[in-house]
Design an enzyme around this catalytic site. Sequence first.
Site, PDB file in Angstrom:
ATOM      1  N   LYS A 205       0.845  -1.194   0.000  1.00 35.34           N
ATOM      2  CA  LYS A 205       0.000   0.000   0.000  1.00 35.34           C
ATOM      3  C   LYS A 205       0.880   1.245   0.000  1.00 35.34           C
ATOM      4  O   LYS A 205       0.698   2.157  -0.784  1.00 35.34           O
ATOM      5  CB  LYS A 205      -0.941  -0.033   1.211  1.00 35.34           C
ATOM      6  CG  LYS A 205      -1.896   1.129   1.259  1.00 35.34           C
ATOM      7  CD  LYS A 205      -2.932   0.971   2.355  1.00 35.34           C
ATOM      8  CE  LYS A 205      -3.748   2.265   2.447  1.00 35.34           C
ATOM      9  NZ  LYS A 205      -4.730   2.261   3.509  1.00 35.34           N
ATOM     10  N   GLU A 211      10.403  -4.785   4.618  1.00 37.96           N
ATOM     11  CA  GLU A 211      10.528  -6.188   4.204  1.00 37.96           C
ATOM     12  C   GLU A 211      10.244  -6.336   2.705  1.00 37.96           C
ATOM     13  O   GLU A 211      10.972  -7.018   1.980  1.00 37.96           O
ATOM     14  CB  GLU A 211       9.523  -7.064   4.972  1.00 37.96           C
ATOM     15  CG  GLU A 211       9.774  -7.147   6.462  1.00 37.96           C
ATOM     16  CD  GLU A 211       8.996  -6.107   7.253  1.00 37.96           C
ATOM     17  OE1 GLU A 211       8.768  -4.987   6.744  1.00 37.96           O
ATOM     18  OE2 GLU A 211       8.623  -6.415   8.398  1.00 37.96           O
ATOM     19  N   GLY A 265      -5.137  -1.966   4.701  1.00 39.57           N
ATOM     20  CA  GLY A 265      -4.315  -3.095   4.250  1.00 39.57           C
ATOM     21  C   GLY A 265      -5.002  -4.438   4.461  1.00 39.57           C
ATOM     22  O   GLY A 265      -5.033  -5.291   3.577  1.00 39.57           O
ATOM     23  N   ARG A 266      -5.589  -4.620   5.653  1.00 39.96           N
ATOM     24  CA  ARG A 266      -6.173  -5.926   5.958  1.00 39.96           C
ATOM     25  C   ARG A 266      -7.546  -6.122   5.326  1.00 39.96           C
ATOM     26  O   ARG A 266      -8.168  -7.172   5.497  1.00 39.96           O
ATOM     27  CB  ARG A 266      -6.225  -6.129   7.472  1.00 39.96           C
ATOM     28  CG  ARG A 266      -6.848  -4.996   8.255  1.00 39.96           C
ATOM     29  CD  ARG A 266      -6.527  -5.096   9.735  1.00 39.96           C
ATOM     30  NE  ARG A 266      -6.983  -3.937  10.499  1.00 39.96           N
ATOM     31  CZ  ARG A 266      -6.290  -2.814  10.639  1.00 39.96           C
ATOM     32  NH1 ARG A 266      -5.134  -2.673  10.033  1.00 39.96           N
ATOM     33  NH2 ARG A 266      -6.763  -1.822  11.371  1.00 39.96           N
ATOM     34  N   GLU A 351      -5.289  -6.884  14.421  1.00 34.39           N
ATOM     35  CA  GLU A 351      -4.790  -5.553  14.057  1.00 34.39           C
ATOM     36  C   GLU A 351      -5.939  -4.549  14.124  1.00 34.39           C
ATOM     37  O   GLU A 351      -5.734  -3.378  14.426  1.00 34.39           O
ATOM     38  CB  GLU A 351      -4.158  -5.566  12.651  1.00 34.39           C
ATOM     39  CG  GLU A 351      -3.237  -4.374  12.403  1.00 34.39           C
ATOM     40  CD  GLU A 351      -2.376  -4.518  11.143  1.00 34.39           C
ATOM     41  OE1 GLU A 351      -1.177  -4.791  11.248  1.00 34.39           O
ATOM     42  OE2 GLU A 351      -2.921  -4.317  10.048  1.00 34.39           O
ATOM     43  N   HIS A 382      -4.852 -33.449  16.890  1.00 33.28           N
ATOM     44  CA  HIS A 382      -3.692 -34.227  17.346  1.00 33.28           C
ATOM     45  C   HIS A 382      -2.598 -33.311  17.883  1.00 33.28           C
ATOM     46  O   HIS A 382      -1.442 -33.711  17.974  1.00 33.28           O
ATOM     47  CB  HIS A 382      -3.176 -35.088  16.196  1.00 33.28           C
ATOM     48  CG  HIS A 382      -4.230 -36.024  15.696  1.00 33.28           C
ATOM     49  ND1 HIS A 382      -4.453 -37.253  16.258  1.00 33.28           N
ATOM     50  CD2 HIS A 382      -5.186 -35.866  14.741  1.00 33.28           C
ATOM     51  CE1 HIS A 382      -5.468 -37.836  15.648  1.00 33.28           C
ATOM     52  NE2 HIS A 382      -5.941 -37.018  14.730  1.00 33.28           N
ATOM     53  N   LYS A 510       8.761  -0.747  14.388  1.00 34.68           N
ATOM     54  CA  LYS A 510       9.387  -0.350  13.115  1.00 34.68           C
ATOM     55  C   LYS A 510      10.457   0.701  13.370  1.00 34.68           C
ATOM     56  O   LYS A 510      11.567   0.633  12.833  1.00 34.68           O
ATOM     57  CB  LYS A 510       8.335   0.235  12.154  1.00 34.68           C
ATOM     58  CG  LYS A 510       7.390  -0.775  11.563  1.00 34.68           C
ATOM     59  CD  LYS A 510       6.477  -0.096  10.542  1.00 34.68           C
ATOM     60  CE  LYS A 510       5.352  -0.993  10.111  1.00 34.68           C
ATOM     61  NZ  LYS A 510       4.337  -0.348   9.292  1.00 34.68           N
TER      62      LYS A 510
HETATM   63  O1  F6P Z   1       2.876  -2.838   9.728  1.00 34.74           O
HETATM   64  C1  F6P Z   1       1.549  -3.191   9.561  1.00 34.74           C
HETATM   65  C2  F6P Z   1       1.085  -2.888   8.165  1.00 34.74           C
HETATM   66  O2  F6P Z   1       0.999  -1.528   7.977  1.00 34.74           O
HETATM   67  C3  F6P Z   1      -0.246  -3.564   7.866  1.00 34.74           C
HETATM   68  O3  F6P Z   1      -1.323  -2.848   8.322  1.00 34.74           O
HETATM   69  C4  F6P Z   1      -0.158  -3.692   6.386  1.00 34.74           C
HETATM   70  O4  F6P Z   1      -1.103  -4.600   5.876  1.00 34.74           O
HETATM   71  C5  F6P Z   1       1.265  -4.138   6.224  1.00 34.74           C
HETATM   72  O5  F6P Z   1       1.970  -3.420   7.205  1.00 34.74           O
HETATM   73  C6  F6P Z   1       1.879  -3.930   4.883  1.00 34.74           C
HETATM   74  O6  F6P Z   1       1.855  -2.587   4.513  1.00 34.74           O
HETATM   75  P1  F6P Z   1       2.089  -2.156   3.024  1.00 34.74           P
HETATM   76  O7  F6P Z   1       1.000  -2.748   2.198  1.00 34.74           O
HETATM   77  O8  F6P Z   1       2.074  -0.660   3.032  1.00 34.74           O
HETATM   78  O9  F6P Z   1       3.425  -2.691   2.596  1.00 34.74           O
END
Ligand code: F6P
Length: 539
Positions: A205, A211, A265-266, A351, A382, A510
């Site tokens: 987003k 990452e 995002g979610r 979240e 199990h 972060k």
């Molecule tokens: O750190 C949490 C978050 O902001 C989530 O809410 C989001 O889905 C995820 O990181 C990834 O964010 P982005 O789509 O901006 O890479």
Amino acid sequence: MSKLTQSPAWLALQAKAEELRPQRVVELFARDEDRPARFSRDAVGLHLDFSKQKIDAETVELLLRLVDQQHLVEWRHKLFSGEIVNTTEGRAAGHMALRAPETAVMPINGVNVVPVVHAELDRLNAFAARVRSGQWSGHSGKKITDVVNIGIGGSDLGPHMACVALDSFADGPHAHFVSNVDAAQLTALLEKLDPDTTLFIVTSKTFTTQETMANAHAARRWFLRSAPESAVPKHFVAVSTSRAEVAKFGIHAENTFGFWEWVGGRYSLWSAVGLPILIAIGPERFRQFLNGARAMDEHFRTAPWISNMPVLMAMLGVWNNNFLGCTTQCIAPYSQRLVHITAWLQQLEMESNGKGVDREGHKVDYATTPALWGDVGTNGQHAFFQMLHQGPAIHAVDFILPIQAEHDLADQHQMLIANCFAQSAAMMRGKTADEVREELIGRGLKGDALEAAIPHRVFTGDRPSNTLLLSTVDPYHLGALLALYEHRTFVQSVVWNINPFDQWGVELGKQLAQHVLMAMSGKDTPLDGSTRSLLKRIS
Ligand code: F6P
């Protein structure tokens, strides 16, 4: 004391919980033969059986009184009319617009967004069709065989879960997902791929997530080991709300698919974030996926509380969490296809509702989201079901079961069904000391050995569960199921008076990661004693 915990509806529910606590659900069944019909509902091809919850008819009335007291009608109206419900970020939450048909009107801040949503969906459909047909080929002219989504959180969990769930409908290139900054994930995948036939979708987003950016750069370096820079546009596309950040990475505007800041995002898998699903199953089935969610939106928007599945599920969660003291919610999908739904739900619910202050910024004095966890049945049986059956704490369980299998090993599907129903029955009825004694005597046990064996074999029962049946894991019913949980999350946020659409709790870690990285590269930065000592240990 908060207004909520002092409110009439809350206090009435507390009294009800005291009244019901000593009563066993099996006794409630014995007193009310209509219980299965009274406590089950159907909506959008889903069947919810909540008869195994510790409730009676009055409990439902009181829970719905709490819904009214917390102004769900008004909040639902605000949500569907695109008002700013995410107040700490000044945003609407418009994910329902992503699944609306072209003719619908869904305003966000007063402007109908359905036309822009459909314009982007048309671009996505056209792109997916080209990739699927081979019209969009790699730089050496070969057809794309593998699609790798690079993203994390909402930019990974939703499309990953849905691609696995709908794999039996997939007739496009193979979908892969890379999320972790631990490059073990990326490198293991790349070893198996041919750069000439691989398409990377970089999904973020913000397009600044550490990452995702690290994995995207690494993937590009891997790709450039065997291809010229000019080949990058054929193999890297982006999904983001930030075209400027995408441009900085070097992906062309025509290869960038957008969504909007009002899509959390979610809640984003219905948008361009769903591109891997769209490429895997094709535009027609993706539309069915959206239609299932849309049908659940309409159900949530229009059905009276008493038959409104998201509302009832949300309130059963509140009942278990806030009044019966269940601190966790186990998700038990009896479907290998739904193996990743718990991870998706963890982000959705924890979240969204893992907050300790209410909308006004006051510390809450009641539980908000329960910890959510689980795994597919029968595997969980199990592993952790021991605790669900006999642990001292009570955990709520959602059993999710598709009625039809998408394979032809009918006998195994019968076993799956039998196990699912047996587990929820066992959790409800339990096994008394007398029953155990009789069984053990029948097996020839007696005296001290008999008495010593009994307590270990007793099941207290009375452990609450929902059973959610869907006809099959197809695009339409999966869409409906996911939207059901989205709305359940929203309803609970309204009851708890919290903002489910922000996530400030992810920020501190972060920031500190940046400090630790700086310290690791020898820069002076303030760190606590423990972290300094850990750094010393690894240097
Ligand atoms: O750190 C949490 C978050 O902001 C989530 O809410 C989001 O889905 C995820 O990181 C990834 O964010 P982005 O789509 O901006 O890479």
